[in-house]
Motif scaffolding. Sequence first.
Motif, PDB file in Angstrom:
ATOM      1  N   MET A   1      29.645 -88.210  64.911  1.00  0.00           N
ATOM      2  CA  MET A   1      28.286 -87.884  64.481  1.00  0.00           C
ATOM      3  C   MET A   1      27.259 -88.556  65.386  1.00  0.00           C
ATOM      4  O   MET A   1      26.221 -87.963  65.700  1.00  0.00           O
ATOM      5  CB  MET A   1      28.078 -88.289  63.019  1.00  0.00           C
ATOM      6  CG  MET A   1      28.879 -87.461  62.038  1.00  0.00           C
ATOM      7  SD  MET A   1      28.612 -85.673  62.203  1.00  0.00           S
ATOM      8  CE  MET A   1      26.941 -85.531  61.662  1.00  0.00           C
ATOM      9  N   GLU A   2      27.522 -89.784  65.820  1.00  0.00           N
ATOM     10  CA  GLU A   2      26.608 -90.474  66.730  1.00  0.00           C
ATOM     11  C   GLU A   2      26.528 -89.732  68.064  1.00  0.00           C
ATOM     12  O   GLU A   2      25.441 -89.556  68.621  1.00  0.00           O
ATOM     13  CB  GLU A   2      27.066 -91.917  66.953  1.00  0.00           C
ATOM     14  CG  GLU A   2      26.842 -92.801  65.750  1.00  0.00           C
ATOM     15  CD  GLU A   2      27.498 -94.167  65.884  1.00  0.00           C
ATOM     16  OE1 GLU A   2      28.177 -94.428  66.907  1.00  0.00           O
ATOM     17  OE2 GLU A   2      27.347 -94.977  64.956  1.00  0.00           O
ATOM     18  N   GLN A   3      27.659 -89.277  68.564  1.00  0.00           N
ATOM     19  CA  GLN A   3      27.682 -88.518  69.817  1.00  0.00           C
ATOM     20  C   GLN A   3      26.927 -87.206  69.651  1.00  0.00           C
ATOM     21  O   GLN A   3      26.180 -86.793  70.531  1.00  0.00           O
ATOM     22  CB  GLN A   3      29.120 -88.241  70.252  1.00  0.00           C
ATOM     23  CG  GLN A   3      29.859 -89.466  70.704  1.00  0.00           C
ATOM     24  CD  GLN A   3      31.328 -89.186  70.960  1.00  0.00           C
ATOM     25  OE1 GLN A   3      31.778 -88.055  70.857  1.00  0.00           O
ATOM     26  NE2 GLN A   3      32.069 -90.227  71.280  1.00  0.00           N
ATOM     27  N   ARG A   4      27.128 -86.567  68.522  1.00  0.00           N
ATOM     28  CA  ARG A   4      26.455 -85.292  68.247  1.00  0.00           C
ATOM     29  C   ARG A   4      24.942 -85.484  68.192  1.00  0.00           C
ATOM     30  O   ARG A   4      24.186 -84.689  68.727  1.00  0.00           O
ATOM     31  CB  ARG A   4      26.982 -84.734  66.928  1.00  0.00           C
ATOM     32  CG  ARG A   4      26.514 -83.354  66.620  1.00  0.00           C
ATOM     33  CD  ARG A   4      27.214 -82.839  65.399  1.00  0.00           C
ATOM     34  NE  ARG A   4      26.596 -81.614  64.959  1.00  0.00           N
ATOM     35  CZ  ARG A   4      26.919 -80.984  63.870  1.00  0.00           C
ATOM     36  NH1 ARG A   4      27.878 -81.434  63.108  1.00  0.00           N
ATOM     37  NH2 ARG A   4      26.298 -79.880  63.533  1.00  0.00           N
ATOM     38  N   GLN A   5      24.500 -86.559  67.546  1.00  0.00           N
ATOM     39  CA  GLN A   5      23.072 -86.839  67.452  1.00  0.00           C
ATOM     40  C   GLN A   5      22.491 -87.139  68.830  1.00  0.00           C
ATOM     41  O   GLN A   5      21.390 -86.703  69.153  1.00  0.00           O
ATOM     42  CB  GLN A   5      22.815 -88.001  66.499  1.00  0.00           C
ATOM     43  CG  GLN A   5      23.040 -87.630  65.055  1.00  0.00           C
ATOM     44  CD  GLN A   5      22.986 -88.818  64.121  1.00  0.00           C
ATOM     45  OE1 GLN A   5      23.012 -89.967  64.551  1.00  0.00           O
ATOM     46  NE2 GLN A   5      22.928 -88.545  62.828  1.00  0.00           N
TER      47      GLN A   5
END
Length: 85
Positions: free
Chosen positions: A70-74
């Motif tokens: 999720m951090e990478q996606r954000q």
Amino acid sequence: RDNYTCQLCKINAKVLHIHHIDYNKLNHSFENLITLCNSCHTSTNHNRGDWQKILTAKIENELKKQESFMEQRQSFSYILNTYRI
């Protein structure tokens, strides 16, 4: 979350069980539940303390992977929005 797959043996089964990691049937928190096939679920009824440690570590590891994703996606979304890619 578990893609209809036993989280111990990785088999895709038509019938799966929801296992309460802390063995408290009233604790339905996301971190306390794991999907198991019948065979693996039966195994977790013996040596409960050991299984609780194993399954807790497994869930914590999966949640860290999801959090990282999720951090990478954000970050990717931020870059796309910032630079209008």
